[in-house]
Each structure stands twice: as C-alpha cells, then as structure tokens.
Enzyme design. Structure first.
Site, PDB file in Angstrom:
ATOM      1  N   ASP A 109      -2.050 -35.688   3.856  1.00 45.05           N
ATOM      2  CA  ASP A 109      -3.500 -35.663   4.011  1.00 45.05           C
ATOM      3  C   ASP A 109      -4.017 -36.825   3.169  1.00 45.05           C
ATOM      4  O   ASP A 109      -4.109 -36.709   1.947  1.00 45.05           O
ATOM      5  CB  ASP A 109      -4.078 -34.333   3.519  1.00 45.05           C
ATOM      6  CG  ASP A 109      -5.596 -34.309   3.582  1.00 45.05           C
ATOM      7  OD1 ASP A 109      -6.155 -34.781   4.586  1.00 45.05           O
ATOM      8  OD2 ASP A 109      -6.222 -33.837   2.615  1.00 45.05           O
ATOM      9  N   GLU A 116      -2.565 -37.222   8.950  1.00 42.96           N
ATOM     10  CA  GLU A 116      -3.841 -36.966   9.620  1.00 42.96           C
ATOM     11  C   GLU A 116      -4.491 -38.287  10.001  1.00 42.96           C
ATOM     12  O   GLU A 116      -4.472 -39.244   9.227  1.00 42.96           O
ATOM     13  CB  GLU A 116      -4.765 -36.176   8.685  1.00 42.96           C
ATOM     14  CG  GLU A 116      -6.053 -35.741   9.323  1.00 42.96           C
ATOM     15  CD  GLU A 116      -6.898 -34.872   8.405  1.00 42.96           C
ATOM     16  OE1 GLU A 116      -8.132 -35.023   8.456  1.00 42.96           O
ATOM     17  OE2 GLU A 116      -6.337 -34.053   7.661  1.00 42.96           O
ATOM     18  N   ASP A 156      -6.058 -30.040  -0.752  1.00 40.68           N
ATOM     19  CA  ASP A 156      -5.456 -31.236  -0.157  1.00 40.68           C
ATOM     20  C   ASP A 156      -3.990 -31.015   0.188  1.00 40.68           C
ATOM     21  O   ASP A 156      -3.504 -31.514   1.205  1.00 40.68           O
ATOM     22  CB  ASP A 156      -5.618 -32.438  -1.094  1.00 40.68           C
ATOM     23  CG  ASP A 156      -7.083 -32.811  -1.262  1.00 40.68           C
ATOM     24  OD1 ASP A 156      -7.680 -33.278  -0.280  1.00 40.68           O
ATOM     25  OD2 ASP A 156      -7.624 -32.624  -2.361  1.00 40.68           O
TER      26      ASP A 156
END
Length: 173
Positions: free
Chosen positions: A8, A67, A139
C-alpha cells in the site's frame, strides 16, 4: 505454494503485507509499515525503495502486488503517491519479481464485498481472513488486502485457464 508481497504505497507511510497461498488457503507471514519521517521527497523515495528492497530480501516473495494510484482531490498528493509507487515497483523489478496492480475499489470489493468499504471494515476482514489475533495497522491491513486480492484474482484466472470453472445457477463454485 507462493509467497505474495502486497504494498500500500505512500510517500510518508508505505504499508506492506506478506502472505503465503497454498491452494485456497492463505497464511499470514508478516506485515508492517515503512515510515519516512524526513521532509524532502527524494530522500523519502530513497527510503521507500530501500525499505521495500529489504522486505523482498527478508521474505523472498514470488510476486509483488501493489495498489494503483487513484485520482486524489489534491494533484500534488497524487503525484507524490505515484512517485512512491514507482520507487516500490523499481525495487520489485530489480529483483525480477512479476508486478501486479489492483485498483482500490477492486481490493475493497474482493476483501470486504463492497468497493466503497471504510478502512475499519478492511482491517476487520483482513483480520478474519488471515485469522489474526488483532486488527493490523491500517496501512499494513491495506497491503495485506492487496496481497489477498492478488491471491483471489490469480486463483480465479487459474480456474478459468484450466477449465475448472463451474457455473451452477449463475454462481461460481
């Protein structure tokens, strides 16, 4: 059996999550955050690259999932996020890892069942799917969700390519 590193990305906090996939079973290996407390962007990008490189060395994953950048309201933030993604991807490519990218909505849809899910819902489902004793940091949970999404997408692609996709009453089995 394969080990998946999920990322992420962020210019200040980059989450990572490592899971092992064996058939349909998912096993938690590790997760955490790379924190860049310095102010200048080039140094933060260097720290993201070094941190991801170290994680790759430590866990020796078979693939890398990250991502995709979403369009933020603040263009400057989106550009910095894109640069942090680039630093992480270069770390993976330098180790000859295949790179897979997933949209935030797809990740939330896969893990929670709702593409507009809140962070707390993602944390809860990651905890449940990986049988963790507590919710991971936000996160890190997002990074684990990226890895879980890759497992589901690759598993479905394998089922389709091998002809093992069974349809019954309009539902996948």
């Amino acid at each position: 059996m394969s080990i998946i590193l999920g990322i992420d990305p962020g210019s200040r906090i980059t989450g990572y999550g490592v899971i092992r996939q064996q058939g349909r079973q998912l096993e938690y290996i590790g997760s955490g955050c790379i924190r860049t407390a310095v102010d200048d962007l080039p140094t933060r990008l260097k720290l993201v690259y070094a941190g991801v490189s170290e994680i790759i060395t430590q866990f020796n994953p078979d693939c890398f999932a990250i991502e995709q950048v979403f369009m933020a309201k603040n263009a400057d933030s989106a550009l910095k996020l894109g640069q942090a993604r680039g630093a992480a991807i270069v770390a993976a490519v330098n180790r000859d890892l295949p790179v897979f990218e997933y949209a935030a909505r797809q990740i939330k849809q896969t893990v929670v069942g709702n593409g507009g899910a809140e962070k707390a819902q993602v944390q809860h489902m990651v905890r449940s799917l990986l049988k963790l004793p507590a919710n991971p940091q936000a996160d890190a949970a997002d990074a684990l969700a990226v890895a879980i999404t890759h497992c589901h997408v690759s598993q479905n692609a394998l089922r389709i390519s091998s002809g093992r996709l069974n349809l019954a009453r309009g539902r996948l089995r």
